[in-house]
Design a protein around this motif. Structure first.
Motif, PDB file in Angstrom:
ATOM      1  N   GLY A 183       0.676   1.606   4.189  1.00 38.62           N
ATOM      2  CA  GLY A 183      -0.028   0.375   3.828  1.00 38.62           C
ATOM      3  C   GLY A 183      -0.937  -0.132   4.935  1.00 38.62           C
ATOM      4  O   GLY A 183      -2.017  -0.662   4.669  1.00 38.62           O
ATOM      5  N   ASP A 237      -3.788  -7.889  -1.150  1.00 39.22           N
ATOM      6  CA  ASP A 237      -2.782  -6.914  -0.751  1.00 39.22           C
ATOM      7  C   ASP A 237      -1.721  -6.863  -1.845  1.00 39.22           C
ATOM      8  O   ASP A 237      -0.951  -7.816  -2.026  1.00 39.22           O
ATOM      9  N   ALA A 276       3.211  -4.489  -2.175  1.00 41.96           N
ATOM     10  CA  ALA A 276       4.566  -4.705  -2.702  1.00 41.96           C
ATOM     11  C   ALA A 276       4.567  -4.931  -4.207  1.00 41.96           C
ATOM     12  O   ALA A 276       5.561  -4.649  -4.877  1.00 41.96           O
ATOM     13  N   LYS A 324       6.266   1.919  -2.882  1.00 43.34           N
ATOM     14  CA  LYS A 324       6.947   0.722  -3.391  1.00 43.34           C
ATOM     15  C   LYS A 324       7.034   0.833  -4.911  1.00 43.34           C
ATOM     16  O   LYS A 324       7.741   1.692  -5.408  1.00 43.34           O
TER      17      LYS A 324
HETATM   18  C1  LIG Z   1       4.971  -2.707   2.844  1.00 42.51           C
HETATM   19  C2  LIG Z   1       3.844  -3.651   2.939  1.00 42.51           C
HETATM   20  C3  LIG Z   1       2.805  -3.486   3.864  1.00 42.51           C
HETATM   21  C4  LIG Z   1       2.803  -2.416   4.901  1.00 42.51           C
HETATM   22  O1  LIG Z   1       2.924  -1.153   4.383  1.00 42.51           O
HETATM   23  P1  LIG Z   1       3.323   0.056   5.347  1.00 42.51           P
HETATM   24  O2  LIG Z   1       3.374   1.206   4.417  1.00 42.51           O
HETATM   25  O3  LIG Z   1       4.652  -0.294   5.941  1.00 42.51           O
HETATM   26  O4  LIG Z   1       2.289   0.188   6.376  1.00 42.51           O
HETATM   27  C5  LIG Z   1       1.762  -4.391   3.835  1.00 42.51           C
HETATM   28  N1  LIG Z   1       1.732  -5.394   2.957  1.00 42.51           N
HETATM   29  C6  LIG Z   1       2.721  -5.602   2.070  1.00 42.51           C
HETATM   30  C7  LIG Z   1       2.624  -6.747   1.115  1.00 42.51           C
HETATM   31  C8  LIG Z   1       3.805  -4.737   2.039  1.00 42.51           C
HETATM   32  O5  LIG Z   1       4.790  -4.942   1.152  1.00 42.51           O
END
Ligand SMILES: *Cc1c(COP(=O)(O)O)cnc(C)c1O
Length: 398
Positions: A66, A172, A175, A198
């Motif tokens: 992410g 974003d 999740a 996710k």
């Molecule tokens: C998991 C997550 C991230 C980061 O993702 P990574 O794969 O750990 O780099 C960023 N934003 C949200 C909302 C997330 O749930």
């Protein structure tokens, strides 16, 4: 002595549980990366990636987590010295802002704390005050995975429209995609970032950046974009390697193909509904435990809670005790608190999180809740009685 042998359950907010069918699809020898099946599989992913995000626009795939998708999104539309407005509702909002700052982008962060959604009226006011349109983009987390807050993206779009502000809306959905309802085009989102591990039920390693035609225009107006992050060849490739700026993430693609098939077969409305029922069952159990003990759900109003992850406060010394007990005795791993430090709890260990994203069903949720109930009893943590009953009733009512 432990009773934990049996199927282990990683109930954290990502990586999520991988379906056996996804794992089986990945268990194969290396495919030809120049022609044949892998090219077809990759091409077939694009319309289905669009489908799960509710968009007819562009999508670029990165071999990245992410954080990589975050950087890719910023790198395509923002120059050094540009300004972005960030609506922060937890650790991840701040994380995206930090990444922007390290790219030389100026950030105007409006912090809404760690248990409330953003207030679109406050954001509208900031946008109205930006009369010469210095703000090039508004960054928002749909679900902040640390706090469990669900933000109202359409309300943010409406606020931007009301202010008559031309900034790009960047969301974003790492999740939330495949868990909480998200409709990119209908909601007027310009750039959306997601990742494989996710709601998309595939191992960590694929990042996705979706972008509207308006965002594509903004990319074209950039002085330059780093070759690796550039979304243009990835979204409009002539050869397979251009999707990925190099070698394809071969096995992830086979896994993602099956995961998308599963989402399509279930139907997005049903996927969202399943997550909603299961989340409400978890909340019913948590409310019941909290009636006679220290447990509270971090976000008070259910309409502002994510259906993918629930952040809970139980205080010290109970947080670590609870997580350790469920992992060592029941085979259920719960998520740690993230960024939820308090004055008398500098590491935020009094918080924990339950991930309920992706490949989850009632028996898994009831199993995780059962493990927590056992931990309360084994560790002598005060709690209200009847939590599993309350959860069962929510699921039975559907
Ligand atoms: C998991 C997550 C991230 C980061 O993702 P990574 O794969 O750990 O780099 C960023 N934003 C949200 C909302 C997330 O749930």
């Amino acid at each position: 002595m432990t009773l934990k042998n049996g199927q282990q359950y990683l109930a954290i907010p990502g990586p999520s549980v991988m379906p056996e069918a996804v794992l089986r699809a990945m268990h194969r020898s290396a495919p030809n990366i120049y022609e044949g099946e892998l090219v077809e599989v990759t091409e077939s992913l694009i319309p289905d990636l669009r489908l799960v995000a509710g968009t007819e626009h562009n999508v670029a795939i990165y071999i990245a987590n992410g954080h990589g998708a975050w950087e890719a999104a910023l790198a395509n539309v923002l120059n050094e010295g540009d300004t972005v407005l960030v609506a922060a509702t937890g650790r991840f909002g701040h994380g995206w802002a930090e990444m922007a700052r390290d790219l030389g982008i100026k950030t105007k962060v409006v912090d809404f704390g760690r248990k409330s959604p953003f207030d679109p009226d406050r954001l509208e006011k900031v946008l109205r005050e930006d009369t010469d349109h210095k703000i090039k983009a508004v960054l928002a987390t749909h679900v902040d995975t640390s706090s469990g807050v669900l933000n109202d993206i359409p309300a943010l779009r409406a606020a931007m429209n009301a202010a008559g502000h031309p900034a790009l809306l960047m969301a974003d959905c790492i999740a939330s995609l495949g868990c909480d309802r998200f409709e990119m085009d209908a909601w007027g989102v310009d750039v959306m970032v997601a990742a494989s591990q996710k709601g998309l039920m595939t191992p960590p390693g694929l990042g996705f950046v979706y972008f509207s035609d308006k965002a594509a225009e903004a990319r074209k107006a950039m002085a330059r974009v780093s070759r690796y992050w550039d979304w243009e060849p990835r979204a409009n490739p002539d050869y397979l390697y251009q999707y990925f700026g190099g070698t394809a993430p071969t096995h992830h693609l086979y896994g993602l193909r099956v995961a998308l098939d599963m989402l399509k077969e279930e139907g997005m409305e049903n996927v969202w509904r399943r997550h909603d029922v299961l989340a409400r069952a978890i909340w019913a159990a948590c409310d019941t435990w909290g009636q006679d003990g220290p447990l509270t759900i971090n976000v008070a109003d259910p309409s502002h809670r994510s259906r993918a992850v629930t952040s809970l406060r139980i205080g010290l010394p109970y947080g670590p005790k609870l997580r350790t007990w469920t992992e060592q005795n029941a085979g259920v791993t719960l998520g740690i608190g993230l960024g939820m430090f308090e004055k008398d709890d500098p590491k935020g260990e009094g918080f924990f999180r339950i991930g309920h994203m992706g490949h989850v069903n009632p028996q898994m949720v009831m199993g995780a809740l059962g493990a927590i109930d056992m931990a309360f009893k084994a560790e002598g943590i005060p709690h209200g009685a009847g939590a599993l009953e309350a959860a069962a009733q929510v699921i039975a009512a559907g």
